[in-house]
Scaffold this active site. Structure first.
Site, PDB file in Angstrom:
ATOM      1  N   PHE A 140       0.847  -1.193   0.000  1.00 24.85           N
ATOM      2  CA  PHE A 140       0.000   0.000   0.000  1.00 24.85           C
ATOM      3  C   PHE A 140       0.881   1.241   0.000  1.00 24.85           C
ATOM      4  O   PHE A 140       1.799   1.356   0.800  1.00 24.85           O
ATOM      5  CB  PHE A 140      -0.931   0.033   1.222  1.00 24.85           C
ATOM      6  CG  PHE A 140      -1.872   1.203   1.198  1.00 24.85           C
ATOM      7  CD1 PHE A 140      -2.993   1.184   0.381  1.00 24.85           C
ATOM      8  CD2 PHE A 140      -1.611   2.347   1.945  1.00 24.85           C
ATOM      9  CE1 PHE A 140      -3.855   2.282   0.322  1.00 24.85           C
ATOM     10  CE2 PHE A 140      -2.470   3.448   1.894  1.00 24.85           C
ATOM     11  CZ  PHE A 140      -3.594   3.411   1.089  1.00 24.85           C
ATOM     12  N   ASP A 225       9.049   2.705   1.486  1.00 23.61           N
ATOM     13  CA  ASP A 225       7.889   3.470   1.941  1.00 23.61           C
ATOM     14  C   ASP A 225       7.769   3.257   3.449  1.00 23.61           C
ATOM     15  O   ASP A 225       7.274   2.230   3.907  1.00 23.61           O
ATOM     16  CB  ASP A 225       6.637   2.993   1.195  1.00 23.61           C
ATOM     17  CG  ASP A 225       5.378   3.701   1.683  1.00 23.61           C
ATOM     18  OD1 ASP A 225       5.427   4.353   2.745  1.00 23.61           O
ATOM     19  OD2 ASP A 225       4.341   3.572   1.007  1.00 23.61           O
ATOM     20  N   LYS A 254       2.532   9.988   7.975  1.00 25.21           N
ATOM     21  CA  LYS A 254       1.778   9.591   9.170  1.00 25.21           C
ATOM     22  C   LYS A 254       2.324  10.192  10.472  1.00 25.21           C
ATOM     23  O   LYS A 254       2.015  11.325  10.791  1.00 25.21           O
ATOM     24  CB  LYS A 254       1.667   8.061   9.242  1.00 25.21           C
ATOM     25  CG  LYS A 254       0.690   7.512   8.192  1.00 25.21           C
ATOM     26  CD  LYS A 254       0.137   6.142   8.549  1.00 25.21           C
ATOM     27  CE  LYS A 254      -1.039   5.769   7.652  1.00 25.21           C
ATOM     28  NZ  LYS A 254      -0.686   4.978   6.499  1.00 25.21           N
TER      29      LYS A 254
HETATM   30  C1  PLP Z   1      -0.968   5.335   5.026  1.00 21.08           C
HETATM   31  C2  PLP Z   1       0.056   4.933   4.049  1.00 21.08           C
HETATM   32  C3  PLP Z   1       0.256   5.664   2.863  1.00 21.08           C
HETATM   33  C4  PLP Z   1      -0.646   6.792   2.447  1.00 21.08           C
HETATM   34  O1  PLP Z   1      -0.519   7.899   3.274  1.00 21.08           O
HETATM   35  P1  PLP Z   1      -1.591   9.103   3.124  1.00 21.08           P
HETATM   36  O2  PLP Z   1      -1.103  10.115   4.104  1.00 21.08           O
HETATM   37  O3  PLP Z   1      -2.924   8.518   3.451  1.00 21.08           O
HETATM   38  O4  PLP Z   1      -1.535   9.572   1.734  1.00 21.08           O
HETATM   39  C5  PLP Z   1       1.296   5.301   2.034  1.00 21.08           C
HETATM   40  N1  PLP Z   1       2.095   4.269   2.339  1.00 21.08           N
HETATM   41  C6  PLP Z   1       1.935   3.532   3.461  1.00 21.08           C
HETATM   42  C7  PLP Z   1       2.864   2.410   3.754  1.00 21.08           C
HETATM   43  C8  PLP Z   1       0.902   3.829   4.341  1.00 21.08           C
HETATM   44  O5  PLP Z   1       0.715   3.087   5.432  1.00 21.08           O
END
Ligand code: PLP
Length: 405
Positions: A140, A225, A254
């Site tokens: 994700f 990420d 986050k």
């Molecule tokens: C939550 C998340 C995102 C997206 O972040 P947003 O601030 O909602 O755009 C991207 N990568 C990972 C691994 C995430 O957990």
């Protein structure tokens, strides 16, 4: 105030786009790891706003930074730089492998920047054939069209017309599946150093090292990420630090703002230089308010004692969840790392994670899910041990309610 609308859950259905289905409860204030709703009912927060509120609610360092900056200057745009952004960037580079920082406002935007940079780097350095991006099934990376395409869940990327091209997906923890796809036309491999949304899946050390080696062999960039894993969540400032593997680009969001929207992309000078003047940008990125709060969050979390406590608190969760499971036999596995914990439901409860979340809410504890069959916990990194105990006791009542239903 008679012309004020009455604010309740029904108003959501009336005025909001129906892409979310929020709970009936509307929280109105929080303190530490406790939250109160409109009826003044109290909840213990094991959700942390989806791994965002790393210091709980209304932490004095964050409130102080926000108040102080709010009386100085709120916004400038990137036509000018600002002090909080420069200070935060200096701290991010001093404390990580990175030498350069790009600020965004969310995880998806940080990843969007990383993906565009990787493509531009490959074009500049290796030519126009090097465009392939390898990512992972169940990964994700956010909800922009490029990031959902790179994410490994068709449910999020299908149904919007033609996708950005040359993005393929390997299997997480399966190095052979990466070898089968990689070539000198691979521009980058994008991965989470622990899959969060996809089910709280840790990588094996050999897998992460193997991916790094494959990137090196094929001159591809490794993008981590760390939007969910970063800023202390797994017990290290960034997860890569515990894995013995350094990425070329890292994204963080986050918990970076502790509840104030901000994201960042970190990289080396050598790679960063390909994002030349005018190639990318954001109006709000590096906003002084966001950076001032993030600086306070970063200073607070980047502390050996706090980080060591993450693992201590994680043990309380794992032991508590195992004890609940000995009585009720609802979990097949408790997994994750640090304070990103997944309780995987047994076959008998497949697809029912949301029922557990709802039952927990009824008992006064906020949890998350990761997919349909995993309950996820991502509390504040400084949640008091008493709140963990009390929240787990409430959670046990929720489990009992479901098992005995
Ligand atoms: C939550 C998340 C995102 C997206 O972040 P947003 O601030 O909602 O755009 C991207 N990568 C990972 C691994 C995430 O957990």
């Amino acid at each position: 105030m008679s012309n004020q609308p009455s604010v309740n859950r029904a108003l959501f259905d009336e005025v909001m786009v129906p892409n979310y289905s929020p709970s009936a409860v509307i929280p109105v204030r929080g303190q530490g790891s406790r939250v109160w709703d409109q009826e003044d009912r109290e909840y213990i927060d094991f959700a942390g706003g989806i791994a965002v509120n790393c210091l709980g609610h209304c932490h004095p360092a964050l409130v102080g930074a926000l108040k102080e900056q709010s009386e100085k200057i709120w916004h400038l745009s990137n036509v000018m730089t600002n002090e909080p952004a420069l200070r935060l960037a200096k701290k991010l580079t001093d404390n990580t492998f990175a030498e350069k920082v790009y600020f965004a406002n969310s995880g998806a935007e940080s990843n969007e920047a990383a993906l565009k940079l990787a493509r531009r780097w490959a074009l500049d350095v290796h030519g126009e054939d090097k465009t392939q991006i390898i990512a992972f099934k169940q990964g994700f990376h956010g909800r922009t069209f490029f990031t959902v395409t790179v994410g490994g869940q068709a449910a999020y990327s299908d149904g919007f017309g033609p996708k950005p091209g040359d993005v393929v997906h390997a299997e997480y923890n399966n190095l052979e599946s990466v070898k089968a796809l990689i070539s000198d036309k691979t521009c980058a491999i994008v991965m989470e150093p622990l899959q969060g949304e996809g089910g709280i899946v840790s990588p094996t050390p050999e897998f992460v090292k193997g991916v790094r080696e494959l990137c090196d062999q094929h001159n591809a960039l490794l993008v981590f990420d760390e939007v969910q894993t970063g800023v202390g969540r797994l017990g290290a400032l960034y997860a890569y630090m515990d894995l013995g593997v350094t990425p070329d680009i890292l994204t963080t969001a986050k918990a970076l703002g502790g509840g104030f929207p901000i994201g960042a992309m970190l990289t080396t000078t050598e790679i960063a230089k390909h994002l030349k003047i005018g190639t990318h940008g954001s109006t709000y990125g590096g906003n002084p308010l966001a950076c001032a709060v993030a600086e306070a969050a970063f200073d607070t979390v980047n502390n050996a004692e706090l980080l060591a406590n993450v693992n201590e608190k994680a043990k309380l969760y794992v032991n508590g969840l195992n004890a609940i499971n000995e009585k009720y036999h609802v979990f097949s596995e408790i997994r994750g790392k640090g304070l990103l914990i997944g309780a995987v439901l047994t076959d008998a409860y497949q697809g029912r994670a949301k029922d557990f979340l709802n039952a927990a809410m009824t008992e006064g504890v906020m949890t998350l899910v990761a997919g349909a069959s995993i309950i996820r916990f991502a509390p504040s990194l400084v949640i008091p041990n008493e709140d963990i105990a009390e929240g787990l006791a409430r959670f046990e009542k929720a489990v009992a309610a479901i098992v005995n239903a």
